[in-house]
Design a protein around this motif. Structure first.
Motif, PDB file in Angstrom:
ATOM      1  N   PHE A  68       0.833  -1.206   0.000  1.00  0.00           N
ATOM      2  CA  PHE A  68       0.000   0.000   0.000  1.00  0.00           C
ATOM      3  C   PHE A  68       0.871   1.262   0.000  1.00  0.00           C
ATOM      4  O   PHE A  68       0.559   2.226  -0.707  1.00  0.00           O
ATOM      5  CB  PHE A  68      -0.933   0.021   1.210  1.00  0.00           C
ATOM      6  CG  PHE A  68      -2.167  -0.797   1.040  1.00  0.00           C
ATOM      7  CD1 PHE A  68      -3.218  -0.335   0.242  1.00  0.00           C
ATOM      8  CD2 PHE A  68      -2.303  -2.019   1.670  1.00  0.00           C
ATOM      9  CE1 PHE A  68      -4.369  -1.090   0.083  1.00  0.00           C
ATOM     10  CE2 PHE A  68      -3.448  -2.780   1.515  1.00  0.00           C
ATOM     11  CZ  PHE A  68      -4.495  -2.311   0.722  1.00  0.00           C
ATOM     12  N   GLU A  71       2.466   1.693  -3.554  1.00  0.00           N
ATOM     13  CA  GLU A  71       1.484   2.211  -4.509  1.00  0.00           C
ATOM     14  C   GLU A  71       1.122   3.661  -4.191  1.00  0.00           C
ATOM     15  O   GLU A  71       1.059   4.512  -5.084  1.00  0.00           O
ATOM     16  CB  GLU A  71       0.222   1.321  -4.494  1.00  0.00           C
ATOM     17  CG  GLU A  71      -0.817   1.708  -5.537  1.00  0.00           C
ATOM     18  CD  GLU A  71      -1.674   2.910  -5.171  1.00  0.00           C
ATOM     19  OE1 GLU A  71      -2.045   3.662  -6.098  1.00  0.00           O
ATOM     20  OE2 GLU A  71      -1.959   3.121  -3.973  1.00  0.00           O
ATOM     21  N   GLY A 116      -6.853   5.040   2.473  1.00  0.00           N
ATOM     22  CA  GLY A 116      -7.086   4.142   1.342  1.00  0.00           C
ATOM     23  C   GLY A 116      -7.019   2.678   1.740  1.00  0.00           C
ATOM     24  O   GLY A 116      -7.778   1.849   1.210  1.00  0.00           O
ATOM     25  N   VAL A 117      -6.127   2.349   2.665  1.00  0.00           N
ATOM     26  CA  VAL A 117      -6.042   0.972   3.169  1.00  0.00           C
ATOM     27  C   VAL A 117      -7.387   0.575   3.784  1.00  0.00           C
ATOM     28  O   VAL A 117      -7.898  -0.523   3.540  1.00  0.00           O
ATOM     29  CB  VAL A 117      -4.903   0.819   4.207  1.00  0.00           C
ATOM     30  CG1 VAL A 117      -4.938  -0.552   4.853  1.00  0.00           C
ATOM     31  CG2 VAL A 117      -3.544   1.080   3.577  1.00  0.00           C
ATOM     32  N   ALA A 120      -9.922  -0.254   1.105  1.00  0.00           N
ATOM     33  CA  ALA A 120      -9.499  -1.222   0.088  1.00  0.00           C
ATOM     34  C   ALA A 120     -10.248  -2.549   0.184  1.00  0.00           C
ATOM     35  O   ALA A 120     -10.642  -2.981   1.268  1.00  0.00           O
ATOM     36  CB  ALA A 120      -7.998  -1.472   0.213  1.00  0.00           C
ATOM     37  N   THR A 121     -10.375  -3.171  -0.964  1.00  0.00           N
ATOM     38  CA  THR A 121     -10.944  -4.520  -1.018  1.00  0.00           C
ATOM     39  C   THR A 121      -9.891  -5.545  -1.413  1.00  0.00           C
ATOM     40  O   THR A 121     -10.159  -6.744  -1.417  1.00  0.00           O
ATOM     41  CB  THR A 121     -12.118  -4.583  -2.022  1.00  0.00           C
ATOM     42  OG1 THR A 121     -11.643  -4.172  -3.310  1.00  0.00           O
ATOM     43  CG2 THR A 121     -13.263  -3.670  -1.570  1.00  0.00           C
ATOM     44  N   VAL A 123      -5.205  -5.943  -1.730  1.00  0.00           N
ATOM     45  CA  VAL A 123      -3.859  -5.387  -1.568  1.00  0.00           C
ATOM     46  C   VAL A 123      -3.288  -5.131  -2.963  1.00  0.00           C
ATOM     47  O   VAL A 123      -3.342  -6.020  -3.833  1.00  0.00           O
ATOM     48  CB  VAL A 123      -2.955  -6.372  -0.801  1.00  0.00           C
ATOM     49  CG1 VAL A 123      -1.522  -5.857  -0.718  1.00  0.00           C
ATOM     50  CG2 VAL A 123      -3.516  -6.636   0.592  1.00  0.00           C
ATOM     51  N   PRO A 124      -2.742  -3.928  -3.200  1.00  0.00           N
ATOM     52  CA  PRO A 124      -2.164  -3.668  -4.530  1.00  0.00           C
ATOM     53  C   PRO A 124      -0.932  -4.537  -4.793  1.00  0.00           C
ATOM     54  O   PRO A 124      -0.207  -4.891  -3.877  1.00  0.00           O
ATOM     55  CB  PRO A 124      -1.782  -2.188  -4.479  1.00  0.00           C
ATOM     56  CG  PRO A 124      -1.818  -1.789  -3.054  1.00  0.00           C
ATOM     57  CD  PRO A 124      -2.635  -2.789  -2.304  1.00  0.00           C
ATOM     58  N   LEU A 139      -5.025  -8.427   4.348  1.00  0.00           N
ATOM     59  CA  LEU A 139      -5.699  -7.139   4.221  1.00  0.00           C
ATOM     60  C   LEU A 139      -6.360  -6.724   5.528  1.00  0.00           C
ATOM     61  O   LEU A 139      -6.245  -5.567   5.939  1.00  0.00           O
ATOM     62  CB  LEU A 139      -6.723  -7.179   3.081  1.00  0.00           C
ATOM     63  CG  LEU A 139      -7.554  -5.909   2.891  1.00  0.00           C
ATOM     64  CD1 LEU A 139      -6.674  -4.705   2.604  1.00  0.00           C
ATOM     65  CD2 LEU A 139      -8.588  -6.124   1.786  1.00  0.00           C
ATOM     66  N   GLN A 143      -5.497  -3.392   7.576  1.00  0.00           N
ATOM     67  CA  GLN A 143      -6.521  -2.392   7.874  1.00  0.00           C
ATOM     68  C   GLN A 143      -6.580  -2.088   9.368  1.00  0.00           C
ATOM     69  O   GLN A 143      -6.752  -0.927   9.757  1.00  0.00           O
ATOM     70  CB  GLN A 143      -7.882  -2.859   7.353  1.00  0.00           C
ATOM     71  CG  GLN A 143      -7.940  -2.831   5.845  1.00  0.00           C
ATOM     72  CD  GLN A 143      -9.187  -3.455   5.265  1.00  0.00           C
ATOM     73  OE1 GLN A 143      -9.693  -4.459   5.779  1.00  0.00           O
ATOM     74  NE2 GLN A 143      -9.679  -2.875   4.167  1.00  0.00           N
TER      75      GLN A 143
END
Length: 160
Positions: A68, A71, A116-117, A120-121, A123-124, A139, A143
Motif C-alpha cells: 500500500f 502504490e 485508502g487501506v 481497500a478490497t 492489496v495492490p 488485508l 486495515q
C-alpha cells in the motif's frame, strides 16, 4: 545546509535516536543527504510500533502495508518517490524521497494512503505476477494497523 525546522522537523529528533526512547506511531526524519547538483535525498522513519516492546508487525500485515505504501507514495509523490521498505525489526518502514522533505506533505500523503487501506478490497500488486511472495498478505490485519495509526494521528510528531 538543510534547515530541518523550515521543513517541519524538530532538530533534536533528526538522525538516529536511542530506541529505548522512540514512540510509535511517529514520523521522523532519519537523514537528509544533499547531492553535488543541489538535490537532496531524504530518509523518513515511518514508525508504526515501538521498538523492543513486543509490538512488531507480523509478516503478512507488514508485507501488505508495504505494498500500500509503495502504490500510494508512487501515486501521490511521483516526482519524489524513490522507495519504501520494511524495517528489519518490523516496527515500521523506511521511506526514501528525492527533493521532498516537508514533514506536512509527507504526513498528509501517509494519512491519505492509510485511509485508502481502510477502504481497500484488495492489496495492490499482490498477484502472483506482481509479488514474489503473493500468498503472504493480510488485508484485514493491514486495515487494523492502519486504523490504529490513524487514530493516533495527532501523536505522529511525538518522537521520543
Amino acid at each position: 545546509m538543510i534547515d530541518h525546522e523550515a521543513l517541519g522537523w524538530a532538530p533534536g529528533t533528526v538522525g538516529e535516536l536511542d530506541h529505548h526512547l522512540l514512540k510509535a506511531p511517529s514520523v521522523k526524519l532519519r537523514g537528509a543527504h544533499p547531492g553535488p547538483a543541489g538535490d537532496t535525498v531524504y530518509c523518513i522513519d515511518l514508525r508504526l510500533r515501538r521498538p523492543n516492546a513486543g509490538e512488531s508487525l507480523g509478516s503478512a500485515e507488514s508485507h501488505s502495508l508495504e505494498h500500500f505504501l509503495l502504490e500510494g507514495f508512487q501515486r501521490l509523490l511521483p516526482r519524489h518517490f524513490i522507495g519504501v521498505g520494511v524495517m528489519g525489526c518490523r516496527t515500521g518502514f523506511y521511506l526514501t524521497l528525492h527533493n521532498e522533505g516537508r514533514r506536512a506533505r509527507i504526513e498528509d500523503a501517509l494519512e491519505t494512503i492509510l485511509r485508502g487501506v481502510l477502504a481497500a478490497t484488495a492489496v495492490p500488486y499482490a498477484r502472483i505476477d506482481q509479488c514474489g511472495h503473493w500468498r503472504d498478505h493480510d488485508l484485514a490485519r493491514a486495515q487494523a494497523v492502519a486504523r490504529e495509526v490513524l487514530e493516533r494521528r495527532a501523536a505522529w510528531r511525538d518522537i521520543a
